[in-house]
Design an enzyme around this catalytic site. Structure first.
Site, PDB file in Angstrom:
ATOM      1  N   PHE A 112       0.504  -1.298   0.118  1.00  0.00           N
ATOM      2  CA  PHE A 112       0.042   0.086   0.137  1.00  0.00           C
ATOM      3  C   PHE A 112       0.790   1.256   0.236  1.00  0.00           C
ATOM      4  CE2 PHE A 112      -0.736   2.543   3.884  1.00  0.00           C
ATOM      5  CZ  PHE A 112       0.351   2.386   4.779  1.00  0.00           C
ATOM      6  N   LYS A 113       2.199   0.693   0.109  1.00  0.00           N
ATOM      7  CA  LYS A 113       2.893   2.821   0.503  1.00  0.00           C
ATOM      8  C   LYS A 113       3.379   3.241  -0.984  1.00  0.00           C
ATOM      9  CE  LYS A 113       4.406   1.305   4.397  1.00  0.00           C
ATOM     10  NZ  LYS A 113       3.940   0.448   4.875  1.00  0.00           N
ATOM     11  N   ASP A 114       2.675   2.108  -2.288  1.00  0.00           N
ATOM     12  CA  ASP A 114       2.772   2.524  -3.083  1.00  0.00           C
ATOM     13  C   ASP A 114       1.590   4.039  -3.535  1.00  0.00           C
ATOM     14  OD1 ASP A 114       5.141   1.185  -4.776  1.00  0.00           O
ATOM     15  OD2 ASP A 114       3.589  -0.294  -5.307  1.00  0.00           O
TER      16      ASP A 114
END
Ligand SMILES: *Cc1c(COP(=O)(O)O)cnc(C)c1O
Length: 498
Positions: A112-114
């Site tokens: 999810f960091k993207d």
């Protein structure tokens, strides 16, 4: 829109300065002075927009010093051009009626960091141009696994930037490690550190706020910034997907405008769930925000007792991106819940520094408890949940997502609260193949190497490993360095060649 520091209310900067600097000079975190509000009609109107248009709408409320063209360049570049494996960018997957999985891992590094780190380098480029156009920005990252890779991928070969990543040597999965050590790009470097994530994070924060180091960089035309979720530019993109999820539920007729939802978030540094809190403050109808932890249950205890206490054992778990004892972004919640008092935050943070714990007053805690619920889940529960979700719903989830699902199931059982619920899913299961395979087919992965495990997991579940993970097998390892916490400063200078 102005931004101030959680530890000094005399600070007043625009968003470009907040993003370019990353952290306030007093050690506090930047927060918007006012939280913009949206009416129900305005929220409902976003249901007809694409993800990119929704993002521009939300960001324009916070980044008021960015022009429309600048925002368009940032947002379209981050989420357009097929960079995400779903046209919806962050699609919902219905597990059963009233329980939706929000897939936040469709980006280039499968975590999810993207969602934030595809956008942050662009925000940073514009922000630096506005504030101090000539300097080179040095991004210093402490990672529990996923931030490092997502930041490397986002910043690689971005002009005017360099990026250095530190990760705990035994604290990341083999796939996470390979993702980082094989990173391409001419402006990137990666180093392991002997210690856990908190050691890495503390080391980075110390370097960051050290005046002498800052001056040395300055003399060389450089300045630090942060890609960790202490940077406001990491948080604001995350607010978008909660609105987007709400809009998608409206659009599909699963809720009506004004209906409340619950949001469950597998939590480490408290960034992701804090973004959900901002969405709530902005007017999104929320019943409960449910904070899910693994065996490192420092936040569960905090929500239950009002005492934040890091004097405890640190566990390495099957959800390594949540193996954290110092959740930096809680400071922003304390600031708001404490009535925007910098004095209150300063006193809590100095207690944390001195005693490793603090207790917040009961009237503040009451405010927090009205909205937040919490729970935790150990590795056994994680494993059981992966298997159950797979068998019952034919859906393969990763270890972090499983923690959230299990905490939600327990919440549901205890509360009977049937509010439609969105569960944030934070990683693709193939990033944690060993644990996921062990959950669905115990012992099948014994003695297999990482990529045989990937093949086996695909075979037994029928799921497909994303190409960007499968292809790591043939990539050259570029970074093998290991250092200890005391030598991080030296490593930084070496890597920068100053
Ligand atoms: C970073 C991360 C988390 C924790 O998110 P926070 O914003 O730090 O609370 C959870 N799951 C995965 C897979 C992550 O990469």
């Amino acid at each position: 829109m102005r931004y101030t520091s959680t530890r000094d209310k005399n600070v007043s900067v625009e968003s470009a300065q907040a993003i370019a600097a990353g952290i306030s000079a007093d050690g506090g975190l930047f927060v918007p002075v006012d939280i913009p509000k949206l009416t129900l009609d305005e929220i409902a109107a976003m249901a007809n927009l694409s993800y990119i248009e929704r993002a521009k709408r939300i960001l324009s409320l916070y980044l008021t010093d960015f022009t429309e063209d600048e925002l368009d360049w940032c947002v379209s570049g981050a989420y357009g051009d097929g960079k995400f494996s779903s046209e919806e960018v962050a699609p919902l997957h219905e597990l059963r009626e009233g329980e939706e999985i929000l897939e936040l891992w469709r980006g280039p590094t499968c975590a999810f960091k993207d969602m934030a780190l595809q956008l942050l380098p662009r925000l940073m480029t514009v922000a630096v141009k506005k504030t101090d156009g000539s300097r080179e920005t040095v991004i210093l990252v402490a990672t529990s696994g996923d931030t490092g890779k997502a930041a490397l991928e986002g910043f690689k070969d971005v002009e005017g930037t360099r990026i250095l990543v530190f990760y705990p040597v035994d604290g990341v999965s083999p796939m996470q490690k390979l993702q980082m050590t094989t990173q391409e790009g001419s402006n990137v470097a990666v180093c392991a550190i002997e210690g856990n994530f908190d050691d890495a994070q503390t080391g980075v924060k110390t370097i960051f706020t050290d005046k002498a180091i800052g001056e040395k960089l300055n003399d060389n035309g450089m300045a630090f910034s942060s890609a960790n979720s202490i940077n406001w530019g990491r948080l604001v993109p995350q607010i978008v997907y909660y609105f987007s999820a709400y809009c998608d539920m409206l659009k599909k007729g699963k809720i009506k405008a004004g209906d409340k939802i619950n949001i469950v978030v597998p939590t480490g540094n408290f960034g992701n769930i804090l973004a959900a809190y901002y969405a709530y403050e902005m007017g999104m109808p929320v019943n409960k925000l449910i904070c899910a932890s693994n065996k490192n249950r420092v936040l569960t205890d905090f929500f239950e007792t009002g005492v934040y206490d890091v004097n405890r054992d640190f566990y390495t778990t099957s959800s390594p991106s949540m193996d954290i004892l110092i959740s930096s972004n809680l400071e922003r919640l304390l600031f708001i819940a404490g009535g925007c008092s910098d004095e209150f935050v300063r006193s809590m943070m100095s207690k944390l520094k001195e005693d490793g714990k603090y207790e917040i007053p009961s009237e503040v805690m009451q405010k927090i408890s009205a909205l937040f619920s919490s729970g935790c889940c150990d590795d056994e529960g994680t494993k059981r949940t992966i298997k159950e979700v797979f068998e019952k719903y034919d859906y393969l989830c990763d270890t972090h997502t499983a923690v959230a699902v299990e905490v939600y199931e327990k919440y549901l059982e205890a509360s009977g609260d049937n509010t439609p619920t969105v569960i944030a899913s934070t990683a693709n299961p193939f990033k944690f193949s060993a644990s996921v395979l062990e959950a669905v087919e115990p012992c099948k992965g014994d003695n297999l190497d990482e990529f045989s495990m990937v093949s086996e997991l695909a075979k037994v579940t029928g799921a497909c490993c994303p190409a960007q993970l499968a292809n790591l097998r043939d990539k050259e390892v570029r970074f093998t360095g290991v250092c200890n916490r005391d030598s991080m400063e030296k490593v930084v200078f070496e890597l920068l060649g100053i």
